[in-house]
Design an enzyme around this catalytic site. Sequence first.
Site, PDB file in Angstrom:
ATOM      1  N   LYS A 139       1.905   2.708 -11.268  1.00  0.00           N
ATOM      2  CA  LYS A 139       0.661   2.050 -10.885  1.00  0.00           C
ATOM      3  C   LYS A 139       0.174   1.056 -11.936  1.00  0.00           C
ATOM      4  O   LYS A 139      -0.481   0.069 -11.598  1.00  0.00           O
ATOM      5  CB  LYS A 139      -0.415   3.108 -10.586  1.00  0.00           C
ATOM      6  CG  LYS A 139      -0.217   3.816  -9.257  1.00  0.00           C
ATOM      7  CD  LYS A 139      -0.057   2.813  -8.113  1.00  0.00           C
ATOM      8  CE  LYS A 139      -0.150   3.429  -6.749  1.00  0.00           C
ATOM      9  NZ  LYS A 139       0.118   2.442  -5.682  1.00  0.00           N
TER      10      LYS A 139
ATOM     11  N   TYR B   8       3.727   8.526 -11.500  1.00  0.00           N
ATOM     12  CA  TYR B   8       2.798   7.752 -10.669  1.00  0.00           C
ATOM     13  C   TYR B   8       1.992   6.761 -11.513  1.00  0.00           C
ATOM     14  O   TYR B   8       1.848   5.581 -11.161  1.00  0.00           O
ATOM     15  CB  TYR B   8       1.880   8.733  -9.944  1.00  0.00           C
ATOM     16  CG  TYR B   8       0.840   8.131  -9.040  1.00  0.00           C
ATOM     17  CD1 TYR B   8       1.183   7.624  -7.790  1.00  0.00           C
ATOM     18  CD2 TYR B   8      -0.498   8.113  -9.418  1.00  0.00           C
ATOM     19  CE1 TYR B   8       0.216   7.097  -6.945  1.00  0.00           C
ATOM     20  CE2 TYR B   8      -1.474   7.604  -8.582  1.00  0.00           C
ATOM     21  CZ  TYR B   8      -1.117   7.091  -7.346  1.00  0.00           C
ATOM     22  OH  TYR B   8      -2.083   6.575  -6.513  1.00  0.00           O
TER      23      TYR B   8
ATOM     24  N   ASN C 147       0.801  -1.220   0.000  1.00  0.00           N
ATOM     25  CA  ASN C 147       0.000   0.000   0.000  1.00  0.00           C
ATOM     26  C   ASN C 147       0.838   1.278   0.000  1.00  0.00           C
ATOM     27  O   ASN C 147       0.369   2.336  -0.404  1.00  0.00           O
ATOM     28  CB  ASN C 147      -0.924  -0.010   1.229  1.00  0.00           C
ATOM     29  CG  ASN C 147      -1.607   1.322   1.452  1.00  0.00           C
ATOM     30  OD1 ASN C 147      -2.554   1.672   0.757  1.00  0.00           O
ATOM     31  ND2 ASN C 147      -1.121   2.078   2.430  1.00  0.00           N
TER      32      ASN C 147
END
Length: 300
Positions: A169, A165, A100
Amino acid sequence: MSIRFDGKVAIVTGAGAGLGRAHALAFAARGAQVVVNDFGGARDGTGGSSEAALAVVEEIRAAGGIAIADGANVADYEQVQAMVRRAVAEFGRVDILVNNAGILRDKSFAKLEMSDIKAVLDVHLMGAINCSKAVWELMREQGYGRIVMTTSSSGMYGNFGQANYGAAKMAVIGLMNALTTEGRKSNIKVNTIAPVAATRMTADILPEEMLQRIQPERVTPAVLFLASDDAPSKTVIAAGGGAFAAATVVETAPVLLPDEDVTPEGVAARFADIADWRTARPYDESGHQVQAFLKLVCGQ
């Protein structure tokens, strides 16, 4: 059916606040022994403190649960290995890993420094790789493991100012796909959550009334399901505000062009057929996609 984690050991990274905190508290409430990992850095990854992780551990213990804090930086493989060794020394095993931990360094691609790209990739992608690698042999030896990655709509669909990012991801979905195949014979299931939640990562981009509707606790049920005994594998669940959806990569049926039309012009002429999404389907693994092409092209 009641989903419980009695006797299970879960590592949750980035668990000092937001989504990770919600996940850690929920695992503990359902019987898991939890390693609350948090490097304690700022949103951009700078700094570091153990206070946040320790506070979550105290919350868990106050509610009657079992937890320890760990300040490993997920981008540092040696620190991650030490965290896993500590978990095994304390609890005897590791059954669940929730990747996470994350940071943001948002800028348009033209303004991104290479250091901004590397920092984000190191935490999101390499952090997921480091942690998964550190528990992989344990899970294989146990014949049991559950790993949950964290992706984002920014990776799956794109978002301005998040090239670093978004790339990281989307990459963790590729990691999930490969580990699903490799872990299948050892009862290791690997899934991914795509959260929409009010955290420090989203606090300054959404109005307060919306943030109140998308608290992290309303994403966590999907994470616990994806980490449960009867979880699927290679599954992406998008979750936010108590709403849930499944996502996957699909591909249209291949269209075979006559030899004389295997040209850029031939592709352009048939592009409407090639991009006919009514024929789209997912593939279980890469070999099945290759087989679909070989069957059409070679007749086998």
